[in-house]
Design a protein around this motif. Structure first.
Motif, short mmCIF file in Angstrom:
data_model
loop_
_atom_site.label_atom_id
_atom_site.label_comp_id
_atom_site.label_asym_id
_atom_site.label_seq_id
_atom_site.Cartn_x
_atom_site.Cartn_y
_atom_site.Cartn_z
N THR A 90 27.05 8.80 -9.95
CA THR A 90 26.44 7.65 -9.30
C THR A 90 25.65 6.84 -10.32
OG1 THR A 90 26.25 8.84 -7.21
CG2 THR A 90 24.83 6.93 -7.50
N ILE A 91 25.92 5.54 -10.38
CA ILE A 91 25.19 4.64 -11.27
C ILE A 91 24.79 3.42 -10.46
CG2 ILE A 91 25.30 3.19 -13.33
CD1 ILE A 91 27.40 5.09 -14.44
N PHE A 92 23.48 3.15 -10.39
CA PHE A 92 23.07 1.89 -9.76
C PHE A 92 21.80 1.36 -10.37
CE2 PHE A 92 21.59 5.08 -6.54
CZ PHE A 92 20.21 4.83 -6.58
N ASN A 93 21.63 0.03 -10.15
CA ASN A 93 20.55 -0.74 -10.77
C ASN A 93 20.57 -0.54 -12.29
OD1 ASN A 93 19.67 -1.69 -8.24
ND2 ASN A 93 18.41 0.15 -7.94
N GLU A 94 21.78 -0.60 -12.85
CA GLU A 94 21.94 -0.32 -14.27
C GLU A 94 21.30 -1.38 -15.16
OE1 GLU A 94 25.70 -2.47 -12.90
OE2 GLU A 94 24.37 -0.90 -12.15
N GLY A 95 20.92 -2.52 -14.58
CA GLY A 95 20.16 -3.51 -15.36
C GLY A 95 18.82 -2.97 -15.82
N SER A 96 18.32 -1.92 -15.16
CA SER A 96 17.05 -1.29 -15.53
C SER A 96 17.27 -0.02 -16.34
CB SER A 96 16.23 -0.97 -14.28
OG SER A 96 15.85 -2.15 -13.61
N ILE A 97 18.48 0.14 -16.88
CA ILE A 97 18.82 1.31 -17.68
C ILE A 97 19.25 0.84 -19.07
CG2 ILE A 97 20.34 3.31 -17.91
CD1 ILE A 97 20.62 3.27 -14.84
N ARG A 98 18.64 1.41 -20.11
CA ARG A 98 18.99 1.07 -21.48
C ARG A 98 19.50 2.32 -22.19
NH1 ARG A 98 13.79 -2.78 -23.15
NH2 ARG A 98 14.12 -4.34 -21.49
N ILE A 99 20.65 2.19 -22.82
CA ILE A 99 21.29 3.29 -23.53
C ILE A 99 21.49 2.86 -24.97
CG2 ILE A 99 23.34 4.76 -23.65
CD1 ILE A 99 23.73 4.20 -20.63
N GLY A 100 20.97 3.64 -25.91
CA GLY A 100 21.07 3.31 -27.32
C GLY A 100 22.46 3.53 -27.88
N PRO A 101 22.63 3.33 -29.20
CA PRO A 101 23.94 3.47 -29.82
C PRO A 101 24.36 4.92 -30.00
CG PRO A 101 22.29 2.97 -31.47
CD PRO A 101 21.59 2.89 -30.14
#
Length: 262
Positions: free
Chosen positions: A71-82
């Motif tokens: 489940t993935i939601f509100n991914e605009g508030s999730i930051r994933i590095g390189p």
């Protein structure tokens, strides 16, 4: 040969031929299904070049979310590095419900070089921060929210929750099935044993185990590792090993996107 005798001979031959055809069909079908599923997994993986339906606040170069995702939601508030590897069926959720505007600040921040094991959950409402090079085993659960239960006149699920930020320091290893509770703050290079339940502060360079987790080994400059290790350290790589030799040794392509040497 004809009559009853011929019939008795032909029947086993026909049955054997039919069984062989069915076995071959199963093998061919099985290979086709696995090839098809491999194709689906490759095409369904989420990267910055191929984000699919997701619009993360940040999705760094070289990072991949394996398919099928959790489940993935509100991914605009999730930051994933390189250079992160996020395995299959990993849940990344920000806020209570999909479609929320949670403001400009990230709710979940995953540093560079992190590995999130299959079936893990990061459930954020205020702030979950993973430093660089944090590795999870499978089925790790991290949340920054817990429900109150002190009001005996209300069901616990209807009582107002309490948020406390979670931090996991760079270089830490979180074992299979561990639970990181709201308010936990883990230092650098912390080892969390499988199945542990972690709350509160955990100092740098320590090993915790149990439910609730307690420090069972720690490194300090004055005393080194206490209690001492019972087994010898792994043999380090010899000096002068080239990137090509290292790739051949571990079987990985360690070059970052763009073809530069590791």
């Amino acid at each position: 040969m004809d009559g009853a005798d011929g019939y008795r001979v032909r029947m086993p031959l026909a049955a054997g031929l039919l069984a062989a055809v069915r076995a071959r069909t199963r093998r061919v079908t099985g290979r086709a299904v696995h090839r098809g599923w491999r194709w689906v997994r490759e095409r369904g993986a989420v990267t910055c070049e191929s984000p699919g339906p997701y619009r993360f606040g940040e999705l760094g170069a070289g990072s991949t979310l394996a398919f099928p995702t959790g489940t993935i939601f509100n991914e605009g508030s999730i930051r994933i590095g390189p250079f992160c590897i996020i395995a299959e069926q990993v849940t990344l959720s920000a806020g209570f419900l999909p479609g929320l505007d949670l403001g400009p600040d990230p709710v979940i921040t995953i540093g560079g070089g992190c590995v999130i094991g299959r079936g893990s959950h990061l459930v954020g409402h205020q702030s979950i921060v993973l430093g660089d090079d944090v590795w999870f085993g499978p089925n790790v659960y991290v949340s920054d929210q817990a429900h109150e239960y002190r009001d005996t006149t209300l069901p616990i699920g209807k009582q107002w929750p309490r948020n406390e930020p979670v931090e996991i320091g760079a270089g830490s290893w979180i074992g299979t099935g561990a639970v990181i509770l709201p308010g936990a703050r883990l230092g650098r290079n912390v080892v969390v044993a499988a199945g542990s339940v972690v709350r509160g502060e955990v100092p740098d360079f320590s090993v915790v185990a149990g439910a609730p987790a307690k420090v069972v080994r720690r490194f300090t400059e004055e005393e080194g590792w206490q209690p001492p290790f019972r087994n010898p350290a792994p043999t380090p790589l010899p000096d002068g090993v080239t990137a090509e030799q290292l790739r051949a040794l571990v079987g990985w392509d360690l070059r970052p996107p763009g073809g530069a040497e590791a």
